[in-house]
Design a protein around this motif. Structure first.
Motif, mmCIF file in Angstrom:
data_model
loop_
_atom_site.group_PDB
_atom_site.id
_atom_site.type_symbol
_atom_site.label_atom_id
_atom_site.label_comp_id
_atom_site.label_asym_id
_atom_site.label_seq_id
_atom_site.Cartn_x
_atom_site.Cartn_y
_atom_site.Cartn_z
ATOM 1 N N ALA A 172 21.314 -41.144 9.028
ATOM 2 C CA ALA A 172 21.462 -40.387 8.290
ATOM 3 C C ALA A 172 22.761 -39.335 7.809
ATOM 4 C CB ALA A 172 20.366 -39.715 8.202
ATOM 5 N N LEU A 173 23.439 -39.343 9.002
ATOM 6 C CA LEU A 173 24.741 -38.465 9.258
ATOM 7 C C LEU A 173 25.963 -39.608 9.044
ATOM 8 C CD1 LEU A 173 24.417 -36.775 12.521
ATOM 9 C CD2 LEU A 173 24.643 -35.648 10.068
ATOM 10 N N THR A 174 26.146 -40.931 8.965
ATOM 11 C CA THR A 174 27.315 -41.283 8.487
ATOM 12 C C THR A 174 26.574 -43.378 9.418
ATOM 13 O OG1 THR A 174 29.388 -42.077 10.499
ATOM 14 C CG2 THR A 174 27.495 -41.667 11.499
ATOM 15 N N ASP A 175 27.784 -43.843 8.046
ATOM 16 C CA ASP A 175 27.319 -44.937 8.509
ATOM 17 C C ASP A 175 28.611 -46.006 9.458
ATOM 18 O OD1 ASP A 175 29.836 -45.015 7.199
ATOM 19 O OD2 ASP A 175 29.919 -46.039 5.947
ATOM 20 N N ARG A 176 28.905 -44.772 10.499
ATOM 21 C CA ARG A 176 30.016 -45.302 11.675
ATOM 22 C C ARG A 176 29.058 -45.246 12.884
ATOM 23 N NH1 ARG A 176 34.781 -44.122 12.585
ATOM 24 N NH2 ARG A 176 34.998 -46.414 13.403
ATOM 25 N N TRP A 177 28.197 -45.611 13.103
ATOM 26 C CA TRP A 177 27.181 -45.475 14.623
ATOM 27 C C TRP A 177 26.627 -46.485 15.311
ATOM 28 C CZ3 TRP A 177 23.069 -47.872 15.661
ATOM 29 C CH2 TRP A 177 22.111 -48.080 14.445
ATOM 30 N N ARG A 178 26.820 -46.238 16.449
ATOM 31 C CA ARG A 178 26.770 -47.421 17.927
ATOM 32 C C ARG A 178 25.907 -47.109 19.197
ATOM 33 N NH1 ARG A 178 33.277 -47.984 19.083
ATOM 34 N NH2 ARG A 178 33.599 -49.277 17.706
ATOM 35 N N LEU A 179 24.932 -47.956 19.647
ATOM 36 C CA LEU A 179 24.194 -47.436 20.636
ATOM 37 C C LEU A 179 24.245 -48.164 21.870
ATOM 38 C CD1 LEU A 179 20.394 -45.747 20.779
ATOM 39 C CD2 LEU A 179 20.074 -47.719 21.342
ATOM 40 N N ASP A 180 24.693 -47.573 22.852
ATOM 41 C CA ASP A 180 25.095 -48.778 24.168
ATOM 42 C C ASP A 180 23.761 -48.498 24.659
ATOM 43 O OD1 ASP A 180 25.679 -50.410 26.021
ATOM 44 O OD2 ASP A 180 27.515 -49.583 25.833
ATOM 45 N N HIS A 181 22.763 -49.420 24.980
ATOM 46 C CA HIS A 181 21.410 -49.759 25.824
ATOM 47 C C HIS A 181 21.737 -50.763 27.124
ATOM 48 C CE1 HIS A 181 17.514 -49.221 27.713
ATOM 49 N NE2 HIS A 181 17.315 -48.301 26.376
ATOM 50 N N ALA A 182 22.957 -51.282 27.399
ATOM 51 C CA ALA A 182 23.283 -52.576 28.208
ATOM 52 C C ALA A 182 23.753 -52.062 29.181
ATOM 53 C CB ALA A 182 24.044 -53.291 27.539
ATOM 54 N N TYR A 183 24.808 -50.412 29.933
ATOM 55 C CA TYR A 183 25.104 -50.809 30.836
ATOM 56 C C TYR A 183 24.911 -50.141 31.973
ATOM 57 C CZ TYR A 183 24.591 -46.411 29.298
ATOM 58 O OH TYR A 183 24.112 -44.407 28.999
ATOM 59 N N HIS A 184 23.178 -49.861 32.077
ATOM 60 C CA HIS A 184 22.644 -49.317 32.923
ATOM 61 C C HIS A 184 22.005 -50.317 33.634
ATOM 62 C CE1 HIS A 184 20.170 -46.398 35.443
ATOM 63 N NE2 HIS A 184 21.325 -45.223 35.412
ATOM 64 N N PRO A 185 21.468 -50.274 35.591
ATOM 65 C CA PRO A 185 20.621 -50.579 35.714
ATOM 66 C C PRO A 185 19.460 -50.492 35.302
ATOM 67 C CG PRO A 185 22.094 -50.196 37.844
ATOM 68 C CD PRO A 185 22.510 -49.422 36.077
ATOM 69 N N GLN A 186 18.763 -51.758 35.582
ATOM 70 C CA GLN A 186 17.334 -51.746 34.727
ATOM 71 C C GLN A 186 17.192 -50.548 33.390
ATOM 72 O OE1 GLN A 186 15.881 -48.897 38.105
ATOM 73 N NE2 GLN A 186 14.768 -50.884 38.858
#
Length: 196
Positions: A172-186
């Motif tokens: 809703a704020l921007t068409d450029r965003w990222r979500l990274d859920h891969a870097y942390h153990p578990q």
């Protein structure tokens, strides 16, 4: 829970910790802290500039950013007087006491800011993120505890936001965003970046 009550909870939590700065800041290890800092810079395509470290704690992010050798004009803001004092003893520049930043910054980073849930305002973190986006010129990034965190590593009063809520908010704020859920153990942590 009001903003002041959240501030009191955060201050009390950190007052109970001692040892190296990564522990005082509430991280489980220097490696976990470094992973979160790397997620902030990676998801925002950080190349240097003016940085606001909102919730700067003892200023560890400053030293991480400096080690990347990009141009850096840093300012830190924290609501905990003890953290501000500690950062100043470490010669972290432009650290001030407060809750809501002003001005304009290329990057706004929030690492460890959203620790506690607020039953009276369960989506309070969205208002903070929106303000961070409003004062940013290039990008905002924030770390969150994941709802996928193992049960043994959770606490009843902590915040575990639903990533789908954050992605709807981001879109809703921007068409450029990222979500990274891969870097942390578990999968115990994730980072949201909002880009300009």
């Amino acid at each position: 829970m009001s903003t002041d009550e959240r501030a009191e909870a955060i201050t009390a939590f950190h007052a109970s910790l001692d040892g190296p700065t990564w522990r005082v800041a509430g991280w489980g290890s220097p490696e976990l802290q470094r992973m979160r800092f790397e997620a902030l810079t990676r998801t925002t395509d950080y190349t240097g500039g003016t940085v606001l470290d909102w919730g700067c704690g003892p200023g560890d992010l400053y030293f991480h950013l400096r080690s990347l050798h990009h141009p850096l004009t840093y300012s830190g803001l924290d609501l905990n007087p003890a953290m501000v004092a500690l950062a100043k003893t470490r010669a972290v520049p432009a650290v001030t006491l407060g809750q809501t930043p002003e001005g304009h910054h290329d990057y706004v980073f929030l690492s460890g800011v959203f620790q506690f849930a607020d039953p009276s305002d369960p989506l309070y973190y969205l208002n903070i993120l929106e303000h961070a986006y409003d004062i940013s010129g290039r990008a905002v990034a924030a770390n969150f505890l994941s709802p996928n965190r193992p049960q043994a590593a959770t606490a009843e009063d902590e915040l575990y936001p639903d990533p789908s809520v954050l992605t709807k908010f981001a879109a809703a704020l921007t068409d450029r965003w990222r979500l990274d859920h891969a870097y942390h153990p578990q999968g115990a942590d994730f980072t949201l970046a909002l880009l300009r």
